[in-house]
Every structure is written in structure tokens, then in C-alpha cells.
Design a protein around this motif. Structure first.
Motif, mmCIF file in Angstrom:
data_model
loop_
_atom_site.group_PDB
_atom_site.id
_atom_site.type_symbol
_atom_site.label_atom_id
_atom_site.label_comp_id
_atom_site.label_asym_id
_atom_site.label_seq_id
_atom_site.Cartn_x
_atom_site.Cartn_y
_atom_site.Cartn_z
ATOM 1 N N LYS A 1 0.805 -1.198 0.128
ATOM 2 C CA LYS A 1 0.105 0.211 0.072
ATOM 3 C C LYS A 1 0.753 1.220 -0.012
ATOM 4 N N THR A 2 1.826 1.320 0.871
ATOM 5 C CA THR A 2 2.905 2.502 1.005
ATOM 6 C C THR A 2 3.417 2.799 -0.182
ATOM 7 N N MET A 3 4.200 1.890 -0.547
ATOM 8 C CA MET A 3 4.791 1.803 -2.178
ATOM 9 C C MET A 3 3.779 2.253 -3.090
ATOM 10 N N GLY A 4 2.724 1.993 -3.172
ATOM 11 C CA GLY A 4 1.922 2.194 -4.373
ATOM 12 C C GLY A 4 2.225 1.186 -5.423
ATOM 13 N N ILE A 5 2.398 -0.110 -4.911
ATOM 14 C CA ILE A 5 2.524 -1.323 -5.881
ATOM 15 C C ILE A 5 1.231 -1.929 -6.136
ATOM 16 N N LYS A 6 0.868 -2.283 -7.450
ATOM 17 C CA LYS A 6 -0.335 -2.837 -7.575
ATOM 18 C C LYS A 6 -0.611 -4.440 -7.752
ATOM 19 N N LEU A 7 -1.358 -5.056 -6.932
ATOM 20 C CA LEU A 7 -1.491 -6.506 -6.886
ATOM 21 C C LEU A 7 -2.091 -7.060 -7.935
ATOM 22 N N LEU A 8 -1.813 -7.903 -8.668
ATOM 23 C CA LEU A 8 -2.325 -8.329 -10.015
ATOM 24 C C LEU A 8 -3.186 -9.716 -9.705
ATOM 25 N N ASP A 9 -2.756 -10.296 -8.817
ATOM 26 C CA ASP A 9 -3.480 -11.656 -8.541
ATOM 27 C C ASP A 9 -3.250 -12.204 -7.079
ATOM 28 N N GLY A 10 -4.207 -12.762 -6.474
ATOM 29 C CA GLY A 10 -4.126 -13.207 -5.198
ATOM 30 C C GLY A 10 -4.453 -12.215 -4.108
ATOM 31 N N ARG A 11 -3.869 -12.261 -2.891
ATOM 32 C CA ARG A 11 -3.961 -11.512 -2.069
ATOM 33 C C ARG A 11 -3.021 -10.946 -1.103
ATOM 34 N N PRO A 12 -3.065 -9.619 -0.367
ATOM 35 C CA PRO A 12 -1.690 -9.080 -0.037
ATOM 36 C C PRO A 12 -1.430 -10.034 1.256
ATOM 37 N N LEU A 13 -0.240 -10.070 1.802
ATOM 38 C CA LEU A 13 0.045 -10.584 2.943
ATOM 39 C C LEU A 13 -0.623 -9.600 4.248
ATOM 40 N N SER A 14 -0.980 -10.413 5.288
ATOM 41 C CA SER A 14 -1.765 -9.797 6.449
ATOM 42 C C SER A 14 -1.585 -10.678 7.567
ATOM 43 N N ALA A 15 -1.818 -9.827 8.609
ATOM 44 C CA ALA A 15 -1.520 -10.319 10.034
ATOM 45 C C ALA A 15 -2.602 -11.506 10.299
ATOM 46 N N ASP A 16 -3.789 -11.399 9.449
ATOM 47 C CA ASP A 16 -4.968 -12.541 9.770
ATOM 48 C C ASP A 16 -4.532 -13.736 9.375
ATOM 49 N N TYR A 17 -3.549 -14.045 8.791
ATOM 50 C CA TYR A 17 -2.878 -15.345 8.254
ATOM 51 C C TYR A 17 -1.407 -15.858 9.007
ATOM 52 N N ALA A 18 -1.515 -16.918 9.821
ATOM 53 C CA ALA A 18 -0.537 -17.163 10.596
ATOM 54 C C ALA A 18 0.750 -17.388 9.783
ATOM 55 N N LEU A 19 0.561 -18.102 8.834
ATOM 56 C CA LEU A 19 1.769 -18.250 7.933
ATOM 57 C C LEU A 19 2.362 -17.164 7.001
ATOM 58 N N ASP A 20 1.765 -15.969 7.252
ATOM 59 C CA ASP A 20 2.247 -14.763 6.590
ATOM 60 C C ASP A 20 3.202 -14.269 7.164
ATOM 61 N N ARG A 21 3.112 -14.658 8.676
ATOM 62 C CA ARG A 21 4.385 -14.178 9.593
ATOM 63 C C ARG A 21 5.570 -14.875 9.233
ATOM 64 N N SER A 22 6.825 -14.181 9.703
ATOM 65 C CA SER A 22 8.031 -14.894 9.775
ATOM 66 C C SER A 22 8.226 -15.934 10.964
ATOM 67 N N PHE A 23 8.769 -16.922 10.906
ATOM 68 C CA PHE A 23 9.158 -17.652 11.678
ATOM 69 C C PHE A 23 10.633 -17.908 12.332
ATOM 70 N N THR A 24 10.767 -18.027 13.428
ATOM 71 C CA THR A 24 12.379 -18.219 13.689
ATOM 72 C C THR A 24 12.814 -19.581 13.423
ATOM 73 N N ASP A 25 11.874 -20.644 13.976
ATOM 74 C CA ASP A 25 12.210 -21.956 13.641
ATOM 75 C C ASP A 25 11.354 -22.448 12.144
ATOM 76 N N SER A 26 12.301 -22.692 11.421
ATOM 77 C CA SER A 26 11.671 -23.021 10.084
ATOM 78 C C SER A 26 11.236 -24.449 9.832
ATOM 79 N N VAL A 27 11.209 -25.295 11.196
ATOM 80 C CA VAL A 27 10.814 -26.640 11.181
ATOM 81 C C VAL A 27 9.764 -26.851 12.087
ATOM 82 N N HIS A 28 8.843 -27.647 11.853
ATOM 83 C CA HIS A 28 7.640 -27.885 12.634
ATOM 84 C C HIS A 28 7.357 -29.480 12.573
ATOM 85 N N ASN A 29 7.668 -30.352 13.818
ATOM 86 C CA ASN A 29 7.363 -31.712 13.807
ATOM 87 C C ASN A 29 7.871 -32.300 12.825
ATOM 88 N N GLY A 30 9.309 -31.900 12.453
ATOM 89 C CA GLY A 30 10.259 -32.638 11.429
ATOM 90 C C GLY A 30 9.886 -32.112 10.039
#
Length: 798
Positions: free
Chosen positions: A531-560
Motif C-alpha cells: 500500500k505504501t509503495m503504491g504497488i499494484k496487486l495483479l492476482d491473489g491477496r496481500p500479506l496480512s496479520a490475519d494469516y498465521a503463515l504470513d508471518r516470519s518464523f524463527t524456527d523453519s521446522v515444525h514436527n520434523g
């Protein structure tokens, strides 16, 4: 004898004022442009030649062993501590110094808290052994514990301290990160010469020089070596690279070799290809040379046109016993008077415009004609010699023509009757050069307009950026403080902006060509980045806090199992990588959930590479982008500064408008256009003067013909059209010669940009028509004036 020749020459020039004034104008303009260009070229070529050891000083830097396709590098440093350890291993090295360039804002008045941006170089004490700086007071090698030791230049003392005695005093900086540091003034030195690659108003002594550790990645520093004068550089380079590659180098260092370059090459020759600054020097030298060629051709043409009036006078002088030597001397003295007069006018003009010229260059000229007797005398001598050479064709034709021809107002050249062919060739050459330069200038202007107006894929207008800084845990509070104001549309924290910060690179195999590697840029930003850069989204959705996997994770492995977090990819990335939205992409270990329109985050000289955006919510350090509402730039800038001072009172921020930075990245091309514009105007004026001379020459030969045609009933318009046809042919020939040459130059220059206009053929035609119509209008006016003369006067014999 000489006195009589001088009197005759002066009277001749005074009697033919139009001829003299035309020549004087052309010569003066050409010489003034030449003086400005040549003084700039001399100044540029003088860099780093003023040091006493300049022939033995070399910069050491690393260069990649292999260059990846599409990537350019211009690393100017070498691993820290390298020069110190090399000094003990190679007897060729007599001394060394390490230099770090930086820009500090220092608080110089503890009461008023006045800030001054003092440009600094961080150096070790070896700097003063290699570079002969003149010490005014103090000891620049002196180290006082408890403070950074700083050496100020005389101009810095005058500018920032009003000339006060600051030796031995201490003041504090206002840093971008961390706490303020004390600076102890240990010495005052004379200003570092402007033609030095190491410019600064102050020198800061490093507290210590780091040791070279080949096993770990270390920062790069500019390192200068003083070598023995007998050193074979090629053999020495081979020797040190054999030693360097024999060290236990880390993975990054293994891909580089050491490169030794003369310090005198740093300014102009440290970059290769079209980016090489030497290209600008070649351009300037070419312009200066063409200026001299054009004005020489113009002088010769005007001389022949003027000489036609004097053929009978010269013929009578020959009959009365005048020798060839006297005639050549007479023409030479006339040219000397004209060239010397133009030199004096141009020289005073040069003195008047030099301050404005230096202001345009943004630095003073180290060498100039009013300050260098050698340059002044050399130019004057060269200019007078050029005048004599330009007078020779006319002088030789006059001296060799038989008196019988001259009494009939005819000339011969190289023992052949002189017709219009010789001067026509010169005029065609003149106009061809002028048309080439004019087309190149207009094409450059069209490309600049394209650069400044092209849709970049994001909106730099009204976008404010705080360069990369440490947020000290206050990033979200700072952001929310700004958003309280109605004229702030959005704010985003990010690791990268188009002109600051950093990004990660992930190298993968190109799916379309397994033999090639594909570098993909990963930028980390919060959810408001798009939004701030003024970039146009062509397909899909933007990243959002409403989606857990949109956030970064310190541990990139879960349950192996690996955790594939979500990302946005650019349109070009989507075309080059096989994937589906919301499906894990094994190649990048992430899941694309949206596709955004590609944007140019760098200069339009470079292509857009594969690009991806990932979310980040915690910021120890980073950049900030602030979208400002239209018409509120002044208020927003004041708000950002107030907010910064509230949160970080002891630090300074680097705040820039993105639109200004987009514009400024093409300053070099803008200056090239301005230089060509100056040359185009000068060359066109000189070319027009030359073709006017041919018109005069033609009309002098055909004055009786015009009178007879008028007696027989020809109208003024008919006569004007009849004589103008020959000039139309000359212009067409010049255009046919100029167009292919202009196309080649324009095409080569445009290749410097990945994104550029097509070679503007329509612009070629319009430029040719404009130059042709303007020139013909001037010629037709002259012909029309001659055609109106009473036939009684034109048919009368002298």
C-alpha cells in the motif's frame, strides 16, 4: 613593411565590417566553448596527480574471478587489515594506509545545538606518510585517549567554527545509531585539493587497525599501497594473488582476486564499459575538436567569400609587383588580428562565466586559463597558429591565381579554376556535423523525458523514506505516532527501499535453462508495504496479520517438517518459475499467495530481476516509508523530524523524498544533454555563418546575372527560388550523410539503458526539417535583399 601590412589589414577589416563581425562572432563563441570544455577536461585528468608519490601510489581492491551474467560490480575495497600483513610479506611495499569514507553530522556548538554536516574520512596514521598534506597547527598523528581524534581542514574551521581557534577542543556528534561520541581536534591542515579522489573536510583517526583474518568474512576498506618505483606491477599482481589464494580463505573471499590500480586511474578508469567516466572525457574532447573543425571551416568559407571582392585589388597589386610572400603575409596578418581579437573577447567572457560554470560543475576548477600562464600562453599560441593555417587556402589561391583571372573577379585553387565545389563540400561537412549533434541532443532529451516520466510500477511521488537505521525497539510506536496525523496516508517498515537498506539473495537453478543460475531478491517488509509503495496487486491477496503463515518464523521446522511461510512474487518471477498460488513452491521453500506488478527499484539502466516480498514484524534495524497526502509535503517533513527528535533526541536521521532520488540518479545524463545543447547551439550558429558566406560568394558571382534577369522581367520571388535550389541540394546531401551517423551514435548511447525509447526516426526527420527551414529562411532573406537591388547598380562596372 610589417607596419604597412598591419595598416592595410586593419583598414580592410574595418571596410568589410559584416565579414569581420561574422568571423569575430563565430571565432569568439567557438573559442569560449572550447576554453570551458578544455579547462574541464584538464581538471578531470589532473585528479590525484598532485601528490609527491602519485606515480608509486596504488589502490588495492578485490574483483570477482567470474562475473555473473547481468550483474556488475565495482568493489572499491579489500578485506580489512590486508595491507598491514602484506607489508611484512612483500618488500615492494614501502607503506600503506586504510581509508573509510563516511559522512557525520557533528554538534559544533553545545549551547545552540547547531548541526553541521561535515564530510569525513576515517584514516589510519599512515595516511600522512603517503599523502603530503600541509599541517597548519597541531599534530595529526597525535592520539588522545577518551575521544576520537579529528583533523580539520582550514575551510572547515572557517565554515563551521567561524575561524575560531579550535585546536585542542572537544565537541560531540549526533549519530544515526548509538550514543554521541567525543571528537578531539588534534590538528588543522590545509584543504585537501579538489582534484583528489579522497575528498573530506575532516580526517578522523581510526582507534585501531583490524588484523586480517582470511577465514571469516570481514568488512572491506579502501587500502592504498606505496610501492617501490622499480616494481613491475604485472609481476607484483601475480605474486600477491598467488599468496592471497594460498591463504585459508572463507567461501566469499575465494571467488575474488586482488587487483592493483594506480591511484591516478581511480577517478576516471576504475569503472569499465559505458559507465566508465572516461566516456564523458571522450565526449568532451570530441565536442571540443568538432568545435575547432567547424570554426575553421567557417573561417575558410567566409575568407573565400570575402576574397572574391578583393580579386581585382589583388590583381592590380600583382601587376604593380606584389610578391606571393607579401600576399600570404597580408592574409596571415588579417587572420592574426581577427583571431587575437576573438581570443581577448573570449578570454574576458571566460573570466565572467567561470563562476557560473564552476557552480554548474558543483566544484571549483583546479586549473583555469586565468590562473595558469602556461595554459594561457599555450592556447593563445595554438589559436594564432590555427588562424594562419586557416588563412593559407585563401592566401595560396590568391597568390597563385593569374592577374588576368583576378581582374575578372575569378580565383584558382591548386592551379585549377576555383568553382563552388570546394566551399560546397565544406558547407556540407559543417551542416552534417551540426545535424548529427542536434539529432543526438534531441534523442537524449527524448530519453531523459522517458526516464523522468516512465511508470516505475510504484509511486515515488509524495513518498518519504527514512534510510536504514536502528529502531531500538521503538519502531511500532514511531509508526503509530506518525499515523495519528491526517496527512499521513500510510507507513511501512521494511528492510529495503529503492535507495537504502538491504535485501537477501537466493540463488536457484533456472527452470528454463538448468545450466544457468537465477538470483531472486527477497525483501522483508511489514503488511503495509504494498500500500505504501503504491504497488499494484495483479492476482491473489496481500500479506496480512490475519494469516498465521504470513508471518516470519524463527524456527523453519515444525514436527520434523519444513514450514513454508507465505510470500508475494513479482509478475516477472511468476513468468519464470512454475508455480500455483497458495501451493508450496519447493524451489524457494515458500508459498506464493499473491502476484504484484513489477516495479523498477533501481535505475532504468538495469533490468528488473526476479523479486519476492516476505513479511516481517520485528525490527531491530530497517528503513521506513511514509506515504504523504497530496499537498502536505512540507507539513509531513516537519512532522517526521519532530517525531524523530522526540524518540531519538541524540541521533540524526537521513530523510529523503523518493521522487528527488529518482530524478537525481540521472544527473550524469542530464549534464551530457546540457553539454550537447551548448555545443548544438554553437555549431548551428557557426554553420549558419558559413552558409551565409556561401550565399554571399554565390551572389557576388551572379550579381550581373540577377540584374539581367530582372531587366528581362524575372520577379524577385523567381530569382530567390532559382538561387535557393542549390542550397536545398546542399542541405539534402548533409542530411543524407548525417542521418546514418546520428542513428549509430544514438543507438549506441541508448544501449546504455535497459529500458529506453526506440531510435526516434520521426525526430530525425523533424530535426532535419527544422534546421533546413531555418537555414533556408536566412539564405532566402539574403538572396531576396540582393535581388531587390536596382539593375542599373548591379550591371555597372567598377
Amino acid at each position: 613593411m610589417i607596419k604597412n601590412h598591419l595598416k592595410t589589414a586593419w583598414r580592410t577589416l574595418m571596410h568589410n565590417r559584416i565579414y569581420s563581425l561574422s568571423n569575430l562572432i563565430g571565432l569568439t563563441i567557438a573559442l569560449l566553448v572550447f576554453m570551458l570544455i578544455s579547462s574541464l577536461v584538464i581538471d578531470e585528468l589532473s585528479y590525484d596527480r598532485q601528490w609527491g608519490n602519485s606515480n608509486e601510489l596504488y589502490r588495492m581492491r578485490v574483483i570477482p574471478k567470474e562475473t555473473q551474467e547481468g550483474f556488475k560490480t565495482n568493489i572499491s575495497g579489500a578485506p580489512e587489515g590486508l595491507s598491514k600483513v602484506m607489508k611484512t610479506n612483500f618488500p615492494e611495499i614501502l607503506g600503506y594506509t586504510t581509508i573509510n569514507s563516511s559522512s557525520q553530522k557533528l554538534t559544533i556548538d553545545g549551547l545552540s545545538k547547531q548541526l553541521a554536516e561535515i564530510s569525513t574520512l576515517e584514516i589510519d596514521s599512515g595516511f600522512f606518510n603517503l599523502f603530503d598534506t600541509k599541517i597548519i597547527a597541531g599534530n595529526p598523528k597525535q592520539i588522545i585517549a577518551g575521544a576520537k581524534n579529528i583533523t580539520l581542514t582550514a575551510s572547515a574551521v572557517q565554515k563551521y567554527f567561524s575561524g575560531r581557534d579550535v585546536l585542542g577542543s572537544t565537541f560531540y556528534n549526533k549519530p544515526q545509531e548509538g550514543e554521541p561520541e567525543a571528537y578531539y581536534v588534534n590538528a588543522i591542515i590545509e584543504d585537501i585539493p579538489h582534484n583528489s579522489s579522497f575528498q573530506a573536510e575532516a580526517l578522523v583517526l581510526m582507534p585501531k587497525v583490524f588484523e586480517f583474518n582470511p577465514t571469516v568474512a570481514s568488512s572491506l576498506q579502501t587500502q592504498i599501497l606505496l610501492l617501490k618505483s622499480t616494481t613491475d606491477i604485472n609481476h607484483f599482481s601475480t605474486k600477491i594473488n598467488k599468496w592471497y589464494n594460498g591463504q585459508k580463505l572463507n567461501d566469499w573471499a575465494k571467488s575474488f582476486n586482488l587487483f592493483i590500480e594506480p591511484i591516478k586511474d581511480i577517478h576516471l578508469q576504475s569503472i569499465t564499459g559505458w559507465e566508465n567516466p572516461m566516456q564523458d572525457i571522450y565526449l568532451l574532447v570530441g565536442i571540443a575538436t568538432l568545435i575547432l573543425i567547424l570554426v575553421s571551416i567557417n573561417y575558410i568559407n567566409l575568407s573565400f567569400a570575402h576574397t572574391l571582392k578583393r580579386t581585382q585589388q589583388i590583381g592590380i597589386r600583382k601587376v604593380l609587383g606584389a610578391s606571393r610572400k607579401n600576399l600570404i603575409l597580408q592574409m596571415g596578418i588579417e587572420s592574426t588580428i581577427l583571431f587575437a581579437s576573438s581570443f581577448l573577447i573570449a578570454f574576458f567572457g571566460y573570466i565572467l562565466v567561470s563562476p557560473a560554470f564552476e557552480n554548474y560543475l558543483e566544484h571549483p576548477l583546479t586549473m583555469s586559463y586565468q590562473h595558469s600562464l602556461f595554459m594561457f600562453a599555450g592556447l593563445l599560441t595554438t589559436w594564432i597558429i590555427l588562424g594562419w593555417l586557416c588563412s593559407l587556402p585563401t592566401a595560396l589561391s590568391l597568390s597563385k591565381t593569374q592577374p588576368s583571372l583576378e581582374l575578372r573577379k575569378q580565383l584558382s585553387f591548386f592551379r585549377l579554376p576555383l568553382n563552388m565545389t570546394f566551399t560546397k563540400v565544406l558547407v556540407v561537412f559543417q551542416f552534417a556535423i551540426s545535424i548529427v549533434v542536434a539529432i543526438c541532443m534531441m534523442s537524449m532529451r527524448a530519453q531523459l523525458h522517458y526516464l523522468y516520466s516512465k511508470d516505475l510500477g510504484y509511486e515515488p511521488k509524495n513518498l518519504l523514506a527514512i534510510n536504514y537505521t536502528s529502531w531500538e525497539g521503538k519502531d511500532q510506536a514511531f509508526k503509530q505516532e506518525l499515523l495519528k496525523n491526517s496527512y499521513i496516508a500510510s507507513v511501512s517498515l521494511t528492510s529495503w527501499t529503492p535507495f537504502s537498506g538491504s535485501a537477501d539473495f537466493k540463488i536457484v537453478k533456472d527452470p528454463h535453462d538448468p545450466n544457468k543460475e537465477l538470483p531472486i531478491v527477497f525483501v522483508y517488509a511489514d503488511y503495509d508495504y504494498i500500500k505504501t509503495m503504491g504497488i499494484k496487486l495483479l492476482d491473489g491477496r496481500p500479506l496480512s496479520a490475519d494469516y498465521a503463515l504470513d508471518r516470519s518464523f524463527t524456527d523453519s521446522v515444525h514436527n520434523g517438517q519444513p514450514v513454508f511461510t507465505n510470500m508475494l512474487v513479482s509478475e516477472g518471477t511468476a513468468q519464470r518459475l512454475p508455480f500455483k498460488l497458495n501451493k508450496s513452491l519447493e524451489l524457494l521453500k515458500n508459498t506464493p499467495v499473491g502476484v504484484f506488478k513489477e516495479f523498477n527499484g533501481a535505475s532504468l539502466k538495469f533490468p528488473i530481476g526476479p523479486f519476492a516480498i516476505k513479511a516481517e514484524t520485528e525490527w531491530e534495524g530497517g528503513c521506513m516509508l511514509i506515504r504523504v497526502k497530496e499537498g502536505k509535503k512540507k507539513e509531513a517533513l516537519a512532522l517526521v523530524n519532530r517525531t524523530w527528535n522526540k524518540f531519538f533526541p541524540n541521533r540524526i536521521a537521513q530523510i529523503n523524498w523518493q521522487e528527488d532520488q529518482v530524478q537525481n540518479q540521472y544527473n550524469k545524463e542530464k549534464k551530457q544533454y546540457q553539454q550537447l545543447a551548448l555545443f548544438t547551439g554553437s555549431s548551428m550558429l557557426i554553420a549558419i555563418l558559413g552558409i551565409v558566406a556561401i550565399a554571399i560568394y554565390t551572389l557576388e558571382r551572379r550579381v550581373k546575372e540577377i540584374g539581367i534577369r530582372k531587366v528581362l522581367g524575372a520577379s524577385v520571388n523567381t530569382i530567390t527560388y532559382m538561387i535557393s535550389k542549390s542550397f536545398i541540394l546542399l542541405l539534402l546531401i548533409a542530411i543524407l550523410i548525417a542521418f546514418p551517423i546520428a542513428w549509430w551514435f544514438t543507438h549506441k548511447w541508448l544501449e546504455n539503458f535497459f529500458y529506453h525509447i526506440d531510435v526516434p526516426i520521426v525526430l530525425f526527420i523533424l530535426t532535419g526539417l527544422f534546421i533546413g527551414m531555418t537555414t533556408l529562411a536566412i539564405i532566402a532573406a539574403r538572396i531576396f535583399q540582393t535581388a531587390r537591388i536596382n539593375p542599373v547598380n548591379s550591371l555597372r562596372d567598377e
